[in-house]
Design a protein around this motif. Structure first.
Motif, PDB file in Angstrom:
ATOM      1  N   UNK A  54       0.793  -1.205   0.133  1.00 47.97           N
ATOM      2  CA  UNK A  54       0.094  -0.048   0.000  1.00 47.97           C
ATOM      3  C   UNK A  54       0.979   1.086  -0.001  1.00 47.97           C
ATOM      4  N   UNK A  55       0.880   1.999  -1.012  1.00 47.31           N
ATOM      5  CA  UNK A  55       1.723   3.040  -1.274  1.00 47.31           C
ATOM      6  C   UNK A  55       1.150   4.385  -1.349  1.00 47.31           C
ATOM      7  N   UNK A  56       1.670   5.565  -1.079  1.00 45.98           N
ATOM      8  CA  UNK A  56       1.029   6.677  -1.065  1.00 45.98           C
ATOM      9  C   UNK A  56       0.929   6.984  -2.604  1.00 45.98           C
ATOM     10  N   UNK A  57      -0.546   7.678  -2.751  1.00 45.40           N
ATOM     11  CA  UNK A  57      -0.755   8.206  -4.134  1.00 45.40           C
ATOM     12  C   UNK A  57      -0.666   9.645  -4.303  1.00 45.40           C
ATOM     13  N   UNK A  58      -1.049  10.285  -3.408  1.00 46.01           N
ATOM     14  CA  UNK A  58      -1.248  11.832  -3.366  1.00 46.01           C
ATOM     15  C   UNK A  58      -1.962  12.249  -2.217  1.00 46.01           C
ATOM     16  N   UNK A  59      -1.998  13.373  -1.833  1.00 41.61           N
ATOM     17  CA  UNK A  59      -2.756  14.254  -0.950  1.00 41.61           C
ATOM     18  C   UNK A  59      -3.809  15.010  -1.608  1.00 41.61           C
ATOM     19  N   UNK A  60      -5.069  15.185  -0.966  1.00 35.96           N
ATOM     20  CA  UNK A  60      -6.217  15.486  -1.513  1.00 35.96           C
ATOM     21  C   UNK A  60      -6.965  16.584  -0.603  1.00 35.96           C
ATOM     22  N   UNK A  61      -7.445  17.619  -0.837  1.00 33.49           N
ATOM     23  CA  UNK A  61      -8.156  18.328  -0.342  1.00 33.49           C
ATOM     24  C   UNK A  61      -9.749  17.530   0.216  1.00 33.49           C
ATOM     25  N   UNK A  62     -10.157  17.891   1.245  1.00 36.75           N
ATOM     26  CA  UNK A  62     -11.269  17.261   1.855  1.00 36.75           C
ATOM     27  C   UNK A  62     -12.396  17.354   0.720  1.00 36.75           C
ATOM     28  N   UNK A  63     -12.711  18.283   0.371  1.00 32.48           N
ATOM     29  CA  UNK A  63     -13.918  18.472  -0.605  1.00 32.48           C
ATOM     30  C   UNK A  63     -13.930  17.815  -1.784  1.00 32.48           C
ATOM     31  N   UNK A  64     -12.648  17.308  -2.219  1.00 34.75           N
ATOM     32  CA  UNK A  64     -12.128  16.711  -3.612  1.00 34.75           C
ATOM     33  C   UNK A  64     -12.688  15.177  -3.583  1.00 34.75           C
ATOM     34  N   UNK A  65     -13.001  14.642  -2.320  1.00 32.58           N
ATOM     35  CA  UNK A  65     -13.057  13.287  -2.037  1.00 32.58           C
ATOM     36  C   UNK A  65     -14.682  12.906  -2.547  1.00 32.58           C
TER      37      UNK A  65
END
Length: 65
Positions: A54-65
């Motif tokens: 399980x690898x890190x893909x990206x960080x995303x703002x809450x509203x983008x989920x």
């Protein structure tokens, strides 16, 4: 019936931590609140690579989920 297991996260702000994940979805991923996330209140997204790590893909703002 859902399949849950604990996985270790690799890379990103949660490197080395373990979390429970449900593996029912063919496009499995998990988004976790992280103090190291690039977006305040956002999530760090991890997904399994072809080898099953399980690898890190990206960080995303809450509203983008």
């Amino acid at each position: 019936m859902s399949t849950e297991r604990t996985v270790e996260l690799h890379g990103g702000p949660l490197d080395g931590q373990t979390v429970p994940v449900t593996l029912d979805d063919e496009d499995a991923w998990t988004a976790i609140i992280s103090d190291g996330c690039a977006y305040p209140g956002g999530r760090s997204v991890y997904a399994p690579d072809p080898a099953g790590r399980w690898v890190w893909e990206q960080d995303v703002p809450w509203e983008a989920l």
